[in-house]
Design an enzyme around this catalytic site. Structure first.
Site, PDB file in Angstrom:
ATOM      1  CG  ASP A  23      -2.061   0.953   1.134  1.00 43.32           C
ATOM      2  OD1 ASP A  23      -2.315   1.447   0.022  1.00 43.32           O
ATOM      3  OD2 ASP A  23      -2.715   1.223   2.160  1.00 43.32           O
ATOM      4  CG  ASN A  71      -7.419  -2.394  -6.313  1.00 46.33           C
ATOM      5  OD1 ASN A  71      -6.441  -3.119  -6.096  1.00 46.33           O
ATOM      6  ND2 ASN A  71      -7.815  -1.471  -5.433  1.00 46.33           N
TER       7      ASN A  71
END
Ligand code: FPP
Length: 245
Positions: A23, A71
């Site tokens: 991340d 996503n």
């Protein structure tokens, strides 16, 4: 004798299955005035560093959260760039993966990926299938809830067909129906960028995972940071709900 004992204990403290939530690509890029995609591109280099380091350390399974089911909702330009990066990674890393005896695998809804990515991926998965050094598993179009739901559907279908009585649905049967069943439980789950969430990653297999959160953004995460995570893991006392030694 003493040496063997010491080596054994070092090996015991090495996580067999490491999961990583990579991340912070977007924030890293934006903090430098770049487009988010530049962060993903730099993040792909970190993938290379971390894969090589894990292989060197003797990790058996490394699962990277490269693209979640959620996503797909990102801007189409970012999704397209991520797909291109994945295909490029497979193309550029092919020789290294083979030379390092790494078996490439993927979990998730792989049929959702664009043809070019899927074909490149499946080609290397097939080519590397007999490699024994380490399994590198890319989670692509992956969601932990989606995975559990898919396993439930498979088990129900077998039950309805009369192949599996409800009372015979064991943890092992269930794990065999999971996309990630072959990876086994996660020992160490690392998340970068200072966020403290699991974000729908490997929900079942993280039941007794040890968590390590790093404040570093993924593009700047390096081998020293990885070593810190491994050191932290080595000092954890894993009790699995029992009383410690
Ligand atoms: C999360 O950061 C990261 C992703 C959604 C993609 C991860 C992809 C890579 C590391 C590169 C390609 C992968 C491989 C295997 C070659 P974010 O974009 O959500 O960061 P932010 O929270 O700062 O916005």
């Amino acid at each position: 004798m003493l040496l063997t004992g010491a080596m054994e204990s070092i090996e015991n403290r090495l996580p067999g299955h490491v999961g990583i939530i990579m991340d912070g690509n977007g924030r890293w890029a934006q903090s430098k005035g770049f487009h988010r995609v530049a962060g993903h591109r730099r993040g792909a280099k970190t993938v290379d560093t971390v894969v090589t380091a894990c292989r060197k350390k003797g990790v058996r399974f490394l699962t990277l959260y490269a693209f979640s089911s959620q996503n797909w909702t990102r801007p189409s330009l970012e999704v397209k760039a991520l797909m291109e990066l994945l295909a490029e990674y497979v193309r550029l890393e092919r020789d290294k993966i083979m030379a390092n005896n790494i078996r490439l695998m993927a979990i998730g809804e792989i049929d959702q990926l664009p043809d070019s990515v899927r074909q490149a991926l499946m080609g290397l998965i097939n080519e590397s299938k007999n490699n024994t050094g380490m399994t590198l598993c890319l989670a692509l179009s992956y969601g932990g809830q989606e995975e559990i739901l898919d396993a439930v559907k498979k088990i129900c279908a077998r039950s309805v067909a009369g192949e599996l009585a409800p009372d015979d649905i064991s943890k092992t049967e269930f794990e065999n129906a999971l996309w990630s069943g072959f990876l086994g439980p996660v020992d160490l789950m690392i998340r970068t960028s200072g966020e403290l969430r699991l974000s729908n990653f490997l929900l079942w297999s993280c039941a007794y995972a040890e968590f390590y959160f790093s404040d570093r953004m993924w593009p700047e995460f390096d081998e020293t940071d990885l070593n810190k995570a491994f050191d932290a893991y080595a000092n954890r006392n894993r009790r699995y709900g029992a009383v410690g030694k």
